[in-house]
Motif scaffolding. Structure first.
Motif, mmCIF file in Angstrom:
data_model
loop_
_atom_site.group_PDB
_atom_site.id
_atom_site.type_symbol
_atom_site.label_atom_id
_atom_site.label_comp_id
_atom_site.label_asym_id
_atom_site.label_seq_id
_atom_site.Cartn_x
_atom_site.Cartn_y
_atom_site.Cartn_z
ATOM 1 N N PRO A 323 0.880 -0.895 0.575
ATOM 2 C CA PRO A 323 -0.303 -0.134 -0.310
ATOM 3 C C PRO A 323 1.239 0.897 0.419
ATOM 4 O O PRO A 323 1.974 1.057 0.766
ATOM 5 N N VAL A 324 0.572 2.070 -1.249
ATOM 6 C CA VAL A 324 1.654 3.499 -0.452
ATOM 7 C C VAL A 324 0.460 5.007 -0.061
ATOM 8 O O VAL A 324 -0.718 3.901 1.377
ATOM 9 N N LEU A 325 1.171 5.417 0.665
ATOM 10 C CA LEU A 325 0.709 6.427 1.580
ATOM 11 C C LEU A 325 -0.562 7.093 1.102
ATOM 12 O O LEU A 325 -0.149 8.305 -0.038
ATOM 13 N N HIS A 326 -1.577 6.740 1.461
ATOM 14 C CA HIS A 326 -2.769 7.022 0.359
ATOM 15 C C HIS A 326 -2.480 8.521 1.272
ATOM 16 O O HIS A 326 -2.863 8.531 3.174
ATOM 17 N N GLN A 327 -3.830 9.510 0.922
ATOM 18 C CA GLN A 327 -4.424 10.818 1.604
ATOM 19 C C GLN A 327 -5.789 10.587 2.599
ATOM 20 O O GLN A 327 -6.444 10.320 1.747
ATOM 21 N N VAL A 328 -5.670 10.536 3.517
ATOM 22 C CA VAL A 328 -6.470 10.557 4.249
ATOM 23 C C VAL A 328 -7.801 11.775 4.575
ATOM 24 O O VAL A 328 -7.149 12.532 4.660
ATOM 25 N N SER A 329 -9.169 11.278 3.814
ATOM 26 C CA SER A 329 -9.907 12.742 3.932
ATOM 27 C C SER A 329 -10.722 12.157 4.810
ATOM 28 O O SER A 329 -11.415 11.120 5.297
ATOM 29 N N GLU A 330 -12.000 13.050 5.422
ATOM 30 C CA GLU A 330 -12.986 12.795 6.084
ATOM 31 C C GLU A 330 -13.877 12.545 5.373
ATOM 32 O O GLU A 330 -14.164 12.160 3.661
ATOM 33 N N GLN A 331 -14.897 11.596 5.772
ATOM 34 C CA GLN A 331 -15.719 10.732 5.013
ATOM 35 C C GLN A 331 -16.753 11.776 4.292
ATOM 36 O O GLN A 331 -16.810 11.096 2.782
ATOM 37 N N GLY A 332 -16.801 13.291 4.270
ATOM 38 C CA GLY A 332 -17.673 13.715 3.570
ATOM 39 C C GLY A 332 -16.552 14.031 2.179
ATOM 40 O O GLY A 332 -17.018 14.356 1.032
ATOM 41 N N GLY A 333 -15.508 13.683 2.423
ATOM 42 C CA GLY A 333 -14.353 13.954 1.357
ATOM 43 C C GLY A 333 -13.302 15.077 1.375
ATOM 44 O O GLY A 333 -12.122 14.767 0.628
ATOM 45 N N GLY A 334 -13.325 15.848 2.563
ATOM 46 C CA GLY A 334 -11.792 16.833 2.598
ATOM 47 C C GLY A 334 -11.436 16.307 3.601
ATOM 48 O O GLY A 334 -11.059 15.539 3.717
ATOM 49 N N GLU A 335 -9.965 16.390 2.228
ATOM 50 C CA GLU A 335 -8.559 16.091 3.143
ATOM 51 C C GLU A 335 -8.270 16.354 4.152
ATOM 52 O O GLU A 335 -8.400 17.634 4.692
ATOM 53 N N ILE A 336 -7.488 15.734 4.721
ATOM 54 C CA ILE A 336 -7.323 16.136 6.037
ATOM 55 C C ILE A 336 -5.714 16.939 6.038
ATOM 56 O O ILE A 336 -4.996 15.664 5.943
ATOM 57 N N ALA A 337 -5.710 18.128 6.222
ATOM 58 C CA ALA A 337 -4.507 18.121 6.182
ATOM 59 C C ALA A 337 -3.377 17.383 6.970
ATOM 60 O O ALA A 337 -3.437 16.809 8.171
ATOM 61 N N GLY A 338 -2.222 16.847 6.033
ATOM 62 C CA GLY A 338 -0.791 16.363 7.282
ATOM 63 C C GLY A 338 -1.876 15.193 7.078
ATOM 64 O O GLY A 338 -0.822 13.971 8.074
ATOM 65 N N ARG A 339 -2.332 14.091 7.246
ATOM 66 C CA ARG A 339 -2.775 12.446 7.233
ATOM 67 C C ARG A 339 -2.484 12.186 5.833
ATOM 68 O O ARG A 339 -3.388 11.945 4.963
ATOM 69 N N GLY A 340 -1.627 10.970 6.780
ATOM 70 C CA GLY A 340 -1.512 10.074 5.124
ATOM 71 C C GLY A 340 -1.188 8.173 5.578
ATOM 72 O O GLY A 340 -1.494 8.657 7.212
ATOM 73 N N SER A 341 -1.967 7.245 5.503
ATOM 74 C CA SER A 341 -2.023 5.449 5.260
ATOM 75 C C SER A 341 -1.421 5.142 4.846
ATOM 76 O O SER A 341 -2.197 5.176 3.446
#
Lengths: 352, 315, 383
Positions: A323-341
């Motif tokens: 798995p690559v480090l995916h950008q994590v976003s809110e359920q609605g779709g908004g990206e959460i700054a600085g979060r990756g998983s």
């Protein structure tokens, strides 16, 4: 879904003035060790950045590659058996891996300093503390002996060692563990570096002393607006001082997040497992959650996601695809700054 | 892949450990630390060179008759010095030429091997036993026993090794192998005792010794089962490296006329005699000296290889 | 299990000691062995420690040794361990908690004081009775890397207790028993012929636990059993230890510096400072209602993996370091770092007892605390 693996940490087009970029940037770093039992892949593509005044906590268990990364940055890896097959370590935009030894030595100690876990073995037992502190000034700034000693006393005062004037000629073993760690900090601070790497700085200390030392470190960091990389396995220590956290597992960063976010809603099953497996101080829990199995052998890292044999969520894709480090976003779709998983099922982990 | 149904705690560790371990068990069976050391040793060319040399030397020492039929003590004055080595006469009595009394140098070199090796191995065994025992007692029991043994060690250590041995040997007129062995042992045990003492002190502080004590284990059990096996490595290393030194010590003593006495055959005696006529007949000196050097070299190389295998930290 | 009122019993009272003359003949030894092998009811005291003292002499000179002082590692502590419970002992390095473990294991000779195991003072036993005690009290060590002999196979390590106590298992049975033990601690029984270095830290600690279980002991003294392990492995070992406690009806003395883990596993907790017990009570009394300032400082300093809870908590940051146990402060040993210290603290040693102001009161604060100015203060929960 946005993939932020390497691209995320890459700053804008190169060639801009040095101060624009991050203070330190590690890009796709790989480190391996050649041992009798095969090649141990200690670091497998790590990316992170640290800005001035920022604290990055690198969290991981033994063998996660957190310390090896730091040693690579400091240029104190034993090579051989260590080897850096690929990657860049940029300090103010310049790749330290390609510069000459001379240039590199200038950065080490003056611009980047390191604090070790075991202060007793990091200090020279046959030289007085004052001499070792003063050495920094004599060697790097050509001060006289007397000036250097005065500076040493000043530094010892700064890190709040009581009776600095009387104790400047004492030897390391005459100080307690907490005081020795303060001396280490003083030494790292001596030349007012831009970046400090602290490798488990409080692990060997008692709880009541731990708090003092961490406070001191945080205070000095703010005062000098330094970048700080805090390497630790202790989720508690991290919660206190870090701005952002990178969780490492088997030589990769599996999750990045601002400190509050990580504890509230982990987006990687490993992080979640770690958080669930520590007992609480404020309440008596039932049986602890335990991550099953053991950290992988670095000479035989499992295929796909390295965590898959221990993961409760693992499915077939986890055994085949890294798995690559995916950008994590809110359920609605908004990206959460600085979060990756780096989990194929990060959505289920954070939202489900 | 392991079955996922087993969720009990007993199985948790296994489920994940399994995939990696399948590979592990295939390629390596239980491997003890001694086994590891042997593995290390086997992968060192230095070890094999010295091992081959030593096997040949041991064969010569055990069965000199296999290598020469000539009598090393029989002198034929017609051969006296004058015949130079016949380097193409392999294994013939005149291969290396003849010495001043017309004895075959080749035969003497071959027959001298046994005494050199006997002295070397004998002293090493005796020194390891005596020094090891004293060092172990001092290190394990400490206190008064340690004080007495340690001071004794210091006293013996203070006596110059060769000089002291010469003084001792001077008291004997008929110096057989065992006399030389005992004389060298008399002053040679100290370094082994010191090394053993310190490694025993380190080993006895380990938690597993405490664990055995907590179980109520007897002193003998702790000493021989827990402390000794873990303290042995440095002793073995020092002993192997010292072996070559004892062989050259014997040659030195014989050269000075204080080692083995005639009619015993020794490289040292031959070197001593040949040195009197070194200008005209250097070959008489070269061959025994060369054999001596080769033997010492082989043992020291073995010692180095053993040290690297047993104690990688010393490298 | 240990109820609240247990703490009210005066500690100094000598426990019900069966009248056995320590210097007696074989008959008394048999009586001692009999007493040691008798079962103890759940919830009854199985181990009673009274005024235990250990001073390590400081000497000068090599040949003529002269005592110039003593490190007062343990300086008069008393507590009870009840059958089936876990008593946690916490404290910082140098507080003497590991020395307590060694004294209870009879690895060190106590300078003074008694340790009663089922009414027998084990510090005075010898011969058969001592062997019987050793069978029943086992230990799990901190460092899984040094506590297993690297030159022995796992089978030999776990089987060693049977060789030392041959009566515990007939020879033919041992191999099977060792394999059973491996299974019990969650390791593959086929690993019996492997060597310790082929295992990870967590697995080694399981081997150490299996060795401790071999003789079917009643008490296991755990000296920092998980502090050398990785976080994700700690939980496995803690869970294993809890499972084993139920399965084998064990009493644990759990010594550790990690306060969160101690709370998780312990029924009662004792806090040690410089060789003395500062405070002792149930986990709830100690963690939620601490009355000794040291306990409060210790608890408040624990980093909590929750940044938000953290911000609401009061933090007490102590100044300075723990004084040297060779030269402890007079009176209350904590006074040099205590924010409440007054003149009384330097002259009078506070006794470990339920503070006067809480006596008879039905509050969790009414537990033993060695402070002249004991006062309840919740430092763990966010304000």
């Amino acid at each position: 879904m946005t993939i932020i693996d390497k691209t995320m940490s890459v700053p804008g087009p190169r060639g801009g003035s040095e101060s624009d970029g991050p203070l330190l940037e590690v890009r796709d770093l790989h480190v391996e060790f050649h041992t009798r039992d095969g090649v141990a892949k200690a670091v497998n593509g790590v990316n992170y950045t640290v800005d001035a005044g920022e604290t990055l906590a690198v969290l991981g268990e033994s063998g996660s590659g957190k310390s090896v990364t730091a040693q690579a940055i400091m240029g104190i890896l034993d090579m051989p058996p260590g080897r850096i097959p690929q990657g860049e370590i940029r300090f103010r935009g310049e790749d330290m891996l390609t510069m000459s030894n001379e240039e590199r030595r200038k950065i080490r100690g003056q611009k980047i300093a390191m604090i070790f876990q075991d202060a007793l073995s990091a200090l020279n037992p046959v030289l007085s503390v004052g001499y070792q502190l003063g050495e920094m000034f004599r060697v790097h700034q050509g001060m006289s002996k007397k000036q250097a000693k005065a500076k040493a006393i000043e530094l010892m005062d700064r890190v709040r060692i009581p009776a600095a004037k009387e104790r400047v000629n004492d030897y390391p073993h005459q100080f307690s563990g907490g005081m020795r760690q303060r001396i280490m900090i003083a030494m790292a601070m001596a030349l007012e570096p831009d970046l400090i790497i602290a490798d488990e700085p409080t692990t060997a200390l008692d709880v009541t002393v731990q708090a003092q030392v961490m406070d001191l470190l945080a205070e000095l960091q703010q005062e000098f607006n330094m970048g700080l990389i805090l390497i630790t396995h202790d989720l508690g220590v991290v919660a206190d001082v870090a701005d952002k956290i990178a969780v490492m597992y088997a030589g990769r960063i599996v999750e990045t997040a601002p400190v509050h976010e990580l504890y509230k809603r982990p987006a990687h099953p490993y992080t979640r497992g770690l958080l669930d497996s520590i007992p609480r101080l404020d309440q008596k829990g039932q049986e602890l959650y335990a991550i099953k199995g053991l950290p992988p052998n670095l000479t035989r890292i499992p295929g796909g996601c390295a965590f898959n044999p221990r993961c409760p969520k693992a499915e077939d894709i986890c055994r085949t695809d890294v798995p690559v480090l995916h950008q994590v976003s809110e359920q609605g779709g908004g990206e959460i700054a600085g979060r990756g998983s780096a989990c194929h099922f990060w959505k289920e982990t954070i939202h489900g | 892949m392991p079955d996922t149904s087993s969720t009990t705690l007993t199985a948790t560790e296994e489920t994940a450990a399994a995939p990696a371990d399948v590979v592990k068990t295939e390629q390596r069976k239980p491997r003890s630390l001694w086994g590891d050391a042997w593995f290390e040793l086997r992968h060192r060319p230095m070890f094999w060179v010295s091992a081959i040399l030593l096997v040949i030397l041991l064969l010569i020492a055990a069965f000199p008759g296999l290598f020469t039929s000539a009598d090393p003590t029989k002198g034929d004055l017609t051969n006296h010095f004058l015949s130079k080595p016949e380097l193409t006469h392999f294994f013939q009595p005149d291969w290396f030429g003849y010495d001043g009394q017309g004895r075959s140098i080749y035969a003497r070199v071959i027959h001298g091997t046994r005494n050199s090796i006997l002295v070397g191995v004998g002293v090493t065994a005796a020194v390891t036993f005596l020094g090891g025992l004293l060092g172990m007692l001092a290190g394990y029991f400490g206190g008064l026993i340690d004080s007495v043994i340690s001071r004794l060690t210091d006293i013996f250590f203070g006596i110059p090794f060769l000089l002291g041995t010469m003084v001792v040997l001077n008291a004997f007129t008929d110096r057989k192998v065992y006399v030389v062995v005992l004389a060298l042992t008399f002053l040679g045990w100290t370094s082994i005792a010191r090394v053993t003492r310190s490694s025993v002190i380190t080993a006895k502080q380990a938690d597993y010794v405490t664990a055995a004590r907590a179980l109520g284990a007897s002193t003998t059990r702790m000493l021989f089962r827990h402390v000794m096996p873990n303290a042995l490595a440095p002793t073995i290393v020092v002993a192997t490296i010292a072996l070559g030194g004892y062989i050259s010590a014997e040659a030195t003593l014989s050269y000075l006329g204080l080692g083995l006495s005639e009619p015993a055959i020794s490289w040292g005696i031959d070197i001593s005699e040949a040195s009197k006529a070194i200008r005209d007949n250097p070959h008489a000196l070269m061959f025994p000296a060369g054999m001596l050097t080769l033997t010492v070299f082989a043992f020291i190389m073995l010692g180095d290889a053993v040290r690297d295998a047993l104690d990688p930290k010393l490298r | 299990m240990a109820e609240l009122n247990k703490g009210d019993e005066p500690m100094d009272a000598t426990p019900n000691v069966s009248e056995v003359d320590a210097s007696g003949a074989a008959a008394t030894e048999s009586a001692a062995v009999e007493a040691i092998e008798a079962p103890v009811e759940r919830g009854e005291p199985i181990l009673q420690v009274r005024n235990l003292v250990k001073h390590f002499p400081l000497t000068q000179g090599i040949v003529l040794k002269r005592q110039i002082g003593a490190v007062k590692a343990v300086d008069g502590i008393s507590f009870d361990l009840y059958q089936g419970e876990t008593l946690g002992i916490v404290g910082e390095s140098g507080c003497g908690k590991s020395t307590v473990a060694k004294l209870l294991m009879l690895l060190e000779k106590a300078t003074a004081g008694e340790v009663y195991y089922k009414g027998q003072d084990i510090t005075r036993l010898s011969g058969r009775a001592l062997k019987a005690v050793r069978r029943n009290i086992q230990m799990v060590f901190q460092d899984p890397y040094t506590s297993l002999n690297p030159r022995m196979t796992v089978g030999d390590i776990i089987g060693e207790p049977y060789e030392i106590h041959p009566e515990a298992a007939p020879k033919g049975d041992r191999r099977r028993k060792v394999q059973d033990l491996l299974d019990v601690v969650g390791l593959n029984p086929e690993y019996i012929n492997r060597y310790p270095h082929q295992f990870s830290g967590g697995q080694r600690q399981r081997i150490g636990i299996a060795r401790g279980l071999a003789l079917n002991p009643e008490i296991i003294i755990c000296d920092e059993p998980v502090s050398a392990l990785d976080v994700s492995v700690q939980a496995q070992v803690i869970n294993l230890m809890e499972k084993l406690q139920d399965e084998f009806n064990l009493s644990y003395l759990f010594i550790a510096h990690d306060l969160s883990i101690v709370r998780h596993i312990s029924d009662r907790v004792g806090v040690m400072y410089l060789g003395k017990m500062a405070e002792i009570g149930t986990d709830q009394q100690i963690y939620d209602h601490p009355t000794h300032p040291y306990t409060q400082a210790l608890l408040s300093a624990v980093p909590v993996p929750d940044p938000e809870a953290r911000e609401g908590r009061e933090r007490i940051i102590l100044t300075g370091d723990v004084p040297s146990p060779a030269n402890p402060p007079s009176g209350c040993r904590f006074r040099t770092r205590c924010w409440k210290a007054q003149d009384k603290c330097s002259t009078e040693v506070p006794l470990l007892a339920v503070p006067e102001r809480f006596k008879g009161a039905d509050t969790p604060a009414a537990h033993e605390s060695a402070c002249h100015f004991a006062e309840e203060k919740d430092v763990v929960h966010a304000a």
